[in-house]
Design a protein around this motif. Structure first.
Motif, PDB file in Angstrom:
ATOM      1  N   GLU A  38       0.725  -1.259   0.090  1.00 35.88           N
ATOM      2  CA  GLU A  38      -0.113   0.027  -0.121  1.00 35.88           C
ATOM      3  C   GLU A  38       0.812   1.297   0.090  1.00 35.88           C
ATOM      4  N   ASN A  39       0.258   2.205  -0.550  1.00 35.10           N
ATOM      5  CA  ASN A  39       1.097   3.657  -0.777  1.00 35.10           C
ATOM      6  C   ASN A  39       2.449   3.524  -1.477  1.00 35.10           C
ATOM      7  N   THR A  40       2.689   2.750  -2.010  1.00 34.09           N
ATOM      8  CA  THR A  40       3.980   2.609  -2.808  1.00 34.09           C
ATOM      9  C   THR A  40       3.966   3.278  -4.048  1.00 34.09           C
ATOM     10  N   LYS A  41       4.705   4.148  -4.329  1.00 31.29           N
ATOM     11  CA  LYS A  41       4.636   4.920  -5.497  1.00 31.29           C
ATOM     12  C   LYS A  41       5.985   4.583  -6.675  1.00 31.29           C
ATOM     13  N   ILE A  42       5.581   4.139  -7.942  1.00 32.46           N
ATOM     14  CA  ILE A  42       6.369   3.842  -8.813  1.00 32.46           C
ATOM     15  C   ILE A  42       6.380   4.966 -10.135  1.00 32.46           C
ATOM     16  N   ILE A  43       7.341   5.676  -9.932  1.00 38.84           N
ATOM     17  CA  ILE A  43       7.120   6.835 -10.903  1.00 38.84           C
ATOM     18  C   ILE A  43       8.275   7.119 -11.809  1.00 38.84           C
ATOM     19  N   LYS A  44       7.973   7.282 -13.141  1.00 37.85           N
ATOM     20  CA  LYS A  44       8.842   7.406 -14.191  1.00 37.85           C
ATOM     21  C   LYS A  44       9.921   6.185 -14.235  1.00 37.85           C
ATOM     22  N   SER A  45       9.594   5.026 -13.937  1.00 36.46           N
ATOM     23  CA  SER A  45      10.333   3.951 -13.708  1.00 36.46           C
ATOM     24  C   SER A  45       9.943   2.607 -14.807  1.00 36.46           C
ATOM     25  N   LYS A  46      10.905   1.749 -14.750  1.00 35.36           N
ATOM     26  CA  LYS A  46      10.480   0.517 -15.437  1.00 35.36           C
ATOM     27  C   LYS A  46      10.755  -0.811 -14.521  1.00 35.36           C
ATOM     28  N   ILE A  47       9.742  -1.461 -14.451  1.00 35.71           N
ATOM     29  CA  ILE A  47      10.158  -2.737 -13.695  1.00 35.71           C
ATOM     30  C   ILE A  47       9.827  -3.930 -14.391  1.00 35.71           C
ATOM     31  N   VAL A  48      10.650  -4.859 -14.506  1.00 38.58           N
ATOM     32  CA  VAL A  48      10.304  -6.118 -15.227  1.00 38.58           C
ATOM     33  C   VAL A  48      10.753  -7.312 -14.431  1.00 38.58           C
ATOM     34  N   VAL A  49       9.782  -8.218 -14.349  1.00 40.35           N
ATOM     35  CA  VAL A  49       9.879  -9.506 -13.438  1.00 40.35           C
ATOM     36  C   VAL A  49       9.705 -10.701 -14.568  1.00 40.35           C
ATOM     37  N   LYS A  50      10.767 -11.750 -14.538  1.00 37.03           N
ATOM     38  CA  LYS A  50      10.866 -12.473 -15.795  1.00 37.03           C
ATOM     39  C   LYS A  50      11.243 -13.971 -14.954  1.00 37.03           C
ATOM     40  N   ASN A  51      11.201 -15.015 -16.012  1.00 40.66           N
ATOM     41  CA  ASN A  51      11.606 -16.235 -15.537  1.00 40.66           C
ATOM     42  C   ASN A  51      11.121 -16.856 -14.325  1.00 40.66           C
ATOM     43  N   ARG A  52       9.953 -16.677 -14.054  1.00 37.35           N
ATOM     44  CA  ARG A  52       9.257 -17.362 -12.864  1.00 37.35           C
ATOM     45  C   ARG A  52       9.800 -16.875 -11.537  1.00 37.35           C
ATOM     46  N   HIS A  53      10.105 -15.530 -11.611  1.00 39.07           N
ATOM     47  CA  HIS A  53      10.676 -14.696 -10.417  1.00 39.07           C
ATOM     48  C   HIS A  53       9.588 -14.351  -9.852  1.00 39.07           C
ATOM     49  N   ASN A  54       9.771 -14.302  -8.359  1.00 40.78           N
ATOM     50  CA  ASN A  54       8.626 -13.591  -7.426  1.00 40.78           C
ATOM     51  C   ASN A  54       9.169 -12.348  -6.831  1.00 40.78           C
ATOM     52  N   LEU A  55       8.726 -11.048  -7.029  1.00 41.53           N
ATOM     53  CA  LEU A  55       9.243 -10.044  -6.377  1.00 41.53           C
ATOM     54  C   LEU A  55       8.097  -9.368  -5.396  1.00 41.53           C
ATOM     55  N   GLN A  56       8.348  -9.111  -4.317  1.00 39.91           N
ATOM     56  CA  GLN A  56       7.490  -8.274  -3.307  1.00 39.91           C
ATOM     57  C   GLN A  56       7.970  -7.078  -2.746  1.00 39.91           C
ATOM     58  N   ILE A  57       7.266  -5.912  -3.074  1.00 38.96           N
ATOM     59  CA  ILE A  57       7.568  -4.614  -2.542  1.00 38.96           C
ATOM     60  C   ILE A  57       6.919  -4.186  -1.481  1.00 38.96           C
ATOM     61  N   GLY A  58       7.395  -3.688  -0.503  1.00 41.61           N
ATOM     62  CA  GLY A  58       6.603  -3.380   0.730  1.00 41.61           C
ATOM     63  C   GLY A  58       5.817  -2.120   0.580  1.00 41.61           C
ATOM     64  N   ASN A  59       5.366  -1.630   1.913  1.00 42.36           N
ATOM     65  CA  ASN A  59       4.414  -0.578   1.787  1.00 42.36           C
ATOM     66  C   ASN A  59       5.064   0.861   1.804  1.00 42.36           C
ATOM     67  N   SER A  60       4.595   1.702   1.289  1.00 49.38           N
ATOM     68  CA  SER A  60       5.068   3.255   1.050  1.00 49.38           C
ATOM     69  C   SER A  60       6.579   3.373   0.837  1.00 49.38           C
ATOM     70  N   CYS A  61       6.899   2.585  -0.276  1.00 49.18           N
ATOM     71  CA  CYS A  61       7.974   2.861  -1.100  1.00 49.18           C
ATOM     72  C   CYS A  61       8.004   3.660  -2.223  1.00 49.18           C
ATOM     73  N   ILE A  62       9.123   4.490  -2.432  1.00 48.22           N
ATOM     74  CA  ILE A  62       9.197   5.372  -3.579  1.00 48.22           C
ATOM     75  C   ILE A  62      10.167   4.845  -4.573  1.00 48.22           C
ATOM     76  N   ILE A  63       9.799   4.616  -5.815  1.00 46.85           N
ATOM     77  CA  ILE A  63      10.628   4.073  -6.493  1.00 46.85           C
ATOM     78  C   ILE A  63      10.559   5.094  -7.871  1.00 46.85           C
ATOM     79  N   LYS A  64      11.606   6.046  -8.104  1.00 46.63           N
ATOM     80  CA  LYS A  64      11.538   7.150  -9.082  1.00 46.63           C
ATOM     81  C   LYS A  64      12.755   7.051  -9.727  1.00 46.63           C
ATOM     82  N   LYS A  65      12.394   7.021 -11.287  1.00 49.94           N
ATOM     83  CA  LYS A  65      13.603   7.110 -12.250  1.00 49.94           C
ATOM     84  C   LYS A  65      14.313   5.808 -12.287  1.00 49.94           C
ATOM     85  N   CYS A  66      13.937   4.812 -12.179  1.00 54.11           N
ATOM     86  CA  CYS A  66      14.762   3.554 -11.907  1.00 54.11           C
ATOM     87  C   CYS A  66      14.296   2.710 -13.095  1.00 54.11           C
TER      88      CYS A  66
END
Length: 265
Positions: A38-66
């Motif tokens: 909840e409340n996590t912001k992904i701003i002007k970024s690119k996220i790719v999850v492939k090859n049967r990978h599992n990714l968990q991102i917690g609450n209130s994160c800021i991911i910017k220009k990544c």
């Protein structure tokens, strides 16, 4: 149906459309998983999850220009980013496991890109700040504790194992390497590899000589220091400016500097 059309259709299926409103592209390949708190912001970024990978991102994160990419390799299939993380301008390409706890900061502050590339595992505690470069190869393991600060243009390079404790201050341009980084081939072999893989220079097919590096807790490492393979720092060690350490053990509470000699003419 052409391969190009198939790729486009697959991309449309795997795209998480809600992040487009934050000017971001998030792609989760079929068979992989992404959970965002909840409340996590992904701003002007690119996220790719492939090859049967599992990714968990917690609450209130800021991911910017990544640009963050996660792939499964060498048996690693799980990655996680704890709550209240702040990622700014980070390029991460993870062929393995990337796990960090809560309240970690990854930030590019200089003109040198923050490049985080690894094949292995990077396991980080909580309340750290990183402005350095990581390069992890050959399924190596890097373990970092809590409340550490590593400044710009410093470089952790692991081909086997680097362990860092808690509450360490690591300055600018510090090299922490557990590896020779390259093998010494015969001139004929190096020429053969250079010609075969040009314009990629320095290609190698085997791991160079390595030995683990261990840094305790409450250490200070000054600018331009080099902590090289086989070195162990116990707790409360101070490493002076431009000091080079290789294959040595520095005892508790010690200050170590390179010998300086002057010649007057």
């Amino acid at each position: 149906m052409s391969k190009k059309v198939v790729r486009i259709l697959r991309l449309l299926i795997e795209l998480r459309y809600k992040y487009l409103f934050q000017f971001s592209i998030v792609i989760v390949e079929r068979g992989s998983k992404l959970e965002v708190g909840e409340n996590t912001k992904i701003i002007k970024s690119k996220i790719v999850v492939k090859n049967r990978h599992n990714l968990q991102i917690g609450n209130s994160c800021i991911i910017k220009k990544c640009t963050l990419s996660f792939y499964s390799d060498n048996g690693w299939r799980e990655s996680s980013i704890g709550s209240n993380g702040n990622f700014n301008g980070v390029y991460l390409q993870a062929y393995g496991s990337f796990k960090c706890g809560d309240w970690n900061i990854f930030e590019q502050k200089s003109n040198t890109p923050m490049l985080t590339v690894f094949n292995g595992s990077l396991d980080i505690g909580h309340h750290n700040r990183f402005m350095n470069r990581f390069w992890i190869r050959y399924n190596a393991n890097v373990r970092i504790g809590n409340y550490n600060n590593i400044n710009e243009r410093s470089w952790l390079r692991a081909d086997e194992q680097i362990t860092i404790g808690d509450y360490n201050q690591i300055s600018y341009n510090v090299m922490i390497w557990d590896t020779n980084t390259h093998n010494i081939y015969t001139p004929s072999k190096r020429r053969e590899l250079t010609e075969k893989y040009y314009p990629f220079f320095g290609y190698e097919y085997e791991k160079p000589s390595t030995k683990p590096v261990k840094i305790g807790s409450d250490c200070w490492i000054a600018q331009n220091a080099a902590i090289l393979k086989g070195t162990e720092l116990e707790d409360e060690v101070i490493v002076g400016f431009c000091t080079i350490l290789l294959g040595t053990s520095i005892p508790f509470g010690t200050t170590v500097v390179n010998k300086v000699e002057y010649r007057f003419v």
